[in-house]
Design an enzyme around this catalytic site. Structure first.
Site, PDB file in Angstrom:
ATOM      1  N   THR A 182       0.858  -1.184   0.000  1.00 28.89           N
ATOM      2  CA  THR A 182       0.000   0.000   0.000  1.00 28.89           C
ATOM      3  C   THR A 182       0.894   1.234   0.000  1.00 28.89           C
ATOM      4  OG1 THR A 182      -0.064   0.164   2.380  1.00 28.89           O
ATOM      5  CG2 THR A 182      -1.789  -1.128   1.359  1.00 28.89           C
ATOM      6  N   GLU A 212      -5.832  -3.723  -0.497  1.00 27.84           N
ATOM      7  CA  GLU A 212      -6.223  -4.842   0.367  1.00 27.84           C
ATOM      8  C   GLU A 212      -7.378  -5.658  -0.204  1.00 27.84           C
ATOM      9  OE1 GLU A 212      -5.563  -1.781   1.233  1.00 27.84           O
ATOM     10  OE2 GLU A 212      -4.492  -1.649   3.137  1.00 27.84           O
ATOM     11  N   LYS A 251     -14.411  17.557  10.546  1.00 27.29           N
ATOM     12  CA  LYS A 251     -15.415  17.602  11.595  1.00 27.29           C
ATOM     13  C   LYS A 251     -15.565  19.048  12.044  1.00 27.29           C
ATOM     14  CE  LYS A 251     -17.214  14.077  14.397  1.00 27.29           C
ATOM     15  NZ  LYS A 251     -17.071  12.920  15.250  1.00 27.29           N
ATOM     16  N   TRP A 266     -19.963  16.179  10.439  1.00 24.54           N
ATOM     17  CA  TRP A 266     -19.013  15.827   9.387  1.00 24.54           C
ATOM     18  C   TRP A 266     -19.299  16.563   8.106  1.00 24.54           C
ATOM     19  CZ3 TRP A 266     -18.599   9.764   9.811  1.00 24.54           C
ATOM     20  CH2 TRP A 266     -17.774   9.465  10.893  1.00 24.54           C
TER      21      TRP A 266
HETATM   22  P1  AMP Z   1      -5.119   2.166  -2.813  1.00 28.32           P
HETATM   23  O1  AMP Z   1      -4.957   1.018  -1.901  1.00 28.32           O
HETATM   24  O2  AMP Z   1      -3.889   3.015  -2.923  1.00 28.32           O
HETATM   25  O3  AMP Z   1      -5.659   1.803  -4.148  1.00 28.32           O
HETATM   26  O4  AMP Z   1      -6.202   3.134  -2.168  1.00 28.32           O
HETATM   27  C1  AMP Z   1      -7.474   2.659  -1.829  1.00 28.32           C
HETATM   28  C2  AMP Z   1      -8.311   3.832  -1.406  1.00 28.32           C
HETATM   29  O5  AMP Z   1      -8.624   4.641  -2.528  1.00 28.32           O
HETATM   30  C3  AMP Z   1      -9.655   3.435  -0.854  1.00 28.32           C
HETATM   31  O6  AMP Z   1      -9.579   3.035   0.496  1.00 28.32           O
HETATM   32  C4  AMP Z   1     -10.445   4.718  -1.034  1.00 28.32           C
HETATM   33  O7  AMP Z   1     -10.139   5.656  -0.014  1.00 28.32           O
HETATM   34  C5  AMP Z   1      -9.886   5.253  -2.337  1.00 28.32           C
HETATM   35  N1  AMP Z   1     -10.775   4.892  -3.453  1.00 28.32           N
HETATM   36  C6  AMP Z   1     -10.683   3.846  -4.296  1.00 28.32           C
HETATM   37  N2  AMP Z   1     -11.673   3.874  -5.198  1.00 28.32           N
HETATM   38  C7  AMP Z   1     -12.434   4.949  -4.934  1.00 28.32           C
HETATM   39  C8  AMP Z   1     -13.615   5.521  -5.502  1.00 28.32           C
HETATM   40  N3  AMP Z   1     -14.202   5.003  -6.568  1.00 28.32           N
HETATM   41  N4  AMP Z   1     -14.100   6.640  -4.924  1.00 28.32           N
HETATM   42  C9  AMP Z   1     -13.513   7.198  -3.845  1.00 28.32           C
HETATM   43  N5  AMP Z   1     -12.403   6.720  -3.270  1.00 28.32           N
HETATM   44  C10 AMP Z   1     -11.857   5.609  -3.799  1.00 28.32           C
END
Ligand code: AMP
Length: 539
Positions: A184, A329, A436, A441
């Protein structure tokens, strides 16, 4: 047991593709610019040659093979050649800070690293700090493999596989064995690895072909812009072989003009990537008054896709947007927005609003939202809490961690979401990004989506800034489109007409660029560090 119990293995996807879709093409932009073209029947023997080459060098099941590479045909071969042997394909994100790359290469103990020539300077900088790496393999032929000063153990991929047998007896692995590894982006602390099993990847790849997910078939031509170094390009390289779809890999050329040309010449029907990529593409289309001849669908995710951009794709370019949610994940897609038959009769604006939501779970995945005490919230579309996920391709624990990442069997995503009675999920924020204000929120994502709906706004980011009275108040940062002038009051008026009064940001700051991290997300940590106390100072 009344049915066969055959393991779900990545090597079987390769052999399926080669045997059943032998003449289906893979078109790949080489790092040095040429377009490479071959078929699944040509690709499989080369993946087997790579497997033989690795085994011949003494590498064995469980060994980790890294890659720092673009979307191209050699990277694709290694997806199958490495995992098929029982070794682990560790895709590394070249946009990470070199110190983070060194950290993950050492943490995973990569023994071989495959890299594209573009990243030779990066390899030069990190090689001395990666003692486990025995061999650096440039994904090129000898002529396009640069000498790297101070790094002696570099070999060209073509030299590595040359002369190796084109057959390989793929081992009968357990479907729960590790196949691929991705870290990540590490917004807090060190990056954490997710080790995907063969089972997770195969199930996700099969699910990805379903009509309401990517709808891949032998008639599809898919161009994944989403990088193969980020969550296995949403498993598209595997799904393409399941479906027998033509695969178009754009290499390093990801600007609007190059993507458009490739989409046209290769008759691409579907693409996939983060919203920022589509901004560049749309700009190119608009500036040159162009239309797509064959592209009819694009899958987006990674960050929220603004409704305005979804509408533009639909209205101006006749392209349907599929908006998905997932994270490192979750292997790849976990939820997807879609229009049902009933939705198709709704006015355009409503249809785009539905697509702007993150959608429903694909079969095999479950979601729920919980409050601070872990209580499940009602599916009423307004109760928001942390999104929890479980299912067939969700992480259980991080790589090399001895403790489970789950809470009562569910993975806590760190996203704040709502789920409505139909099961449709909307991401409202990240736990750490949510603002917040006075105990209530405010969604930074909603505000950003409204702001980018202004015709002069190219990018927008909203952060919560400490405020002496309200605890936090929103601050809006804006990058305007080239040659567009915008006044602060104009932005505030635009927002006032569209959001609750108390949501309207306390200030708007115009900036030339926003800091974007390795996976295309705006680095809000950086923005908070720079602007996090501007309201305190002015109070
Ligand atoms: P990553 O592991 O770097 O791909 O990041 C995952 C995170 O990206 C998720 O936990 C979300 O916060 C954000 N994310 C992924 N897809 C979307 C989406 N369609 N809309 C908003 N946030 C997203």
């Amino acid at each position: 047991m009344s049915m066969m119990n055959r393991p779900l293995l990545i090597s079987d996807l390769l052999e399926h593709g080669a045997a059943q879709h032998a003449s289906t093409e893979v078109v790949s932009r080489e790092t040095h610019g040429d377009l490479h073209r071959y078929t699944y029947a040509d690709m499989a023997p080369r993946a087997r040659q790579l497997a033989n080459a690795l085994v011949a060098r003494g590498l064995k099941k469980g060994d980790v093979i890294g890659s720092i590479a673009w979307n191209n045909h050699r990277h694709l071969e290694s997806y199958f050649g490495v995992s098929g042997t029982g070794m682990v394909m560790h895709t590394c994100n070249p946009r990470l800070h070199p110190s983070q790359l060194i950290y993950i290469l050492n943490h995973a103990e990569d023994k071989v690293v495959l890299f594209d020539a573009t990243f030779a300077p990066l390899v030069k900088g990190i090689a001395a700090h990666c003692p486990h790496v025995q061999l650096w393999v440039c994904l090129a032929d000898g002529a396009h493999t640069p000498a790297i000063e101070g790094v002696s153990n570099v070999v060209a991929y073509e030299d590595l596989i040359a002369g190796q047998p084109t057959t390989f007896q793929w081992p009968e692995l357990s479907e729960n064995d590790g196949a691929a590894l991705c870290y990540t982006s590490g917004t807090t602390g060190n990056p954490k690895g997710v080790l995907y099993s063969h089972r997770a990847i195969v199930l996700n790849a099969v699910s990805g072909c379903a009509p309401d997910v990517l709808g891949l078939s032998t008639r599809s031509v898919i161009l994944p812009v989403v990088p193969m170094f980020h969550i296995n390009a949403w498993c598209i390289p595997y799904a393409a072989l399941v479906a027998g779809s033509k695969l178009v890999l754009p290499g390093p050329q990801l600007d609007g003009a190059n993507l458009y040309n490739l989409m046209e010449t290769e008759k691409v029907t579907i693409s996939a990537g983060v919203p920022t990529i589509w901004l560049g593409l749309v700009q190119h289309l608009e500036q040159n008054n162009l239309q797509f001849s064959t592209m009819r669908c694009t899958a987006v995710g990674g960050t929220a896709m603004p409704k305005a951009l979804i509408a533009k794709f639909g209205e101006k370019f006749n392209v349907e947007v599929r908006h998905g949610w997932g994270m490192t994940e979750t292997t790849a897609v976990a939820t997807m927005s879609n229009l049902s038959a009933a939705d198709l009769d709704k006015p355009a604006d409503e249809r785009y609003a539905i697509i702007a939501k993150q959608g429903k779970t694909v079969a095999g995945i479950e979601i729920k939202c919980v409050d601070e005490n872990g209580n499940t919230l009602p599916r009423d579309g307004v109760s928001q809490g942390e999104l929890m996920v479980r299912g067939q391709w969700i992480v259980e624990r991080y790589y090399k961690s001895d403790k489970s990442a789950l809470v009562n069997g569910w993975f806590p995503t760190g996203d704040i979401a709502t789920i409505d009675a139909s099961g449709t999920m909307v991401i409202r924020d990240r736990t750490k990004d949510v603002i917040k204000s006075g105990g209530e929120w405010i969604s930074s994502i909603d505000l950003e989506n409204v702001a980018v709906g202004h015709p002069a706004v190219a990018m927008a980011a909203v952060i919560g800034v400490k405020h002496p009275k309200w605890d936090e108040r929103p601050l809006l940062l804006i990058v305007t489109k080239p040659e567009q002038k915008l006044e602060k009051q104009e932005v505030l008026d635009f927002l006032s007409e569209r959001v609750a009064k108390w949501w309207v940001p306390d200030d708007v700051i115009f900036v030339d660029t926003l800091p974007v991290g390795g996976t295309g997300k705006v680095q809000k940590n950086e923005l908070r560090a720079t602007y996090g106390s501007v309201f305190e100072a002015s109070a």
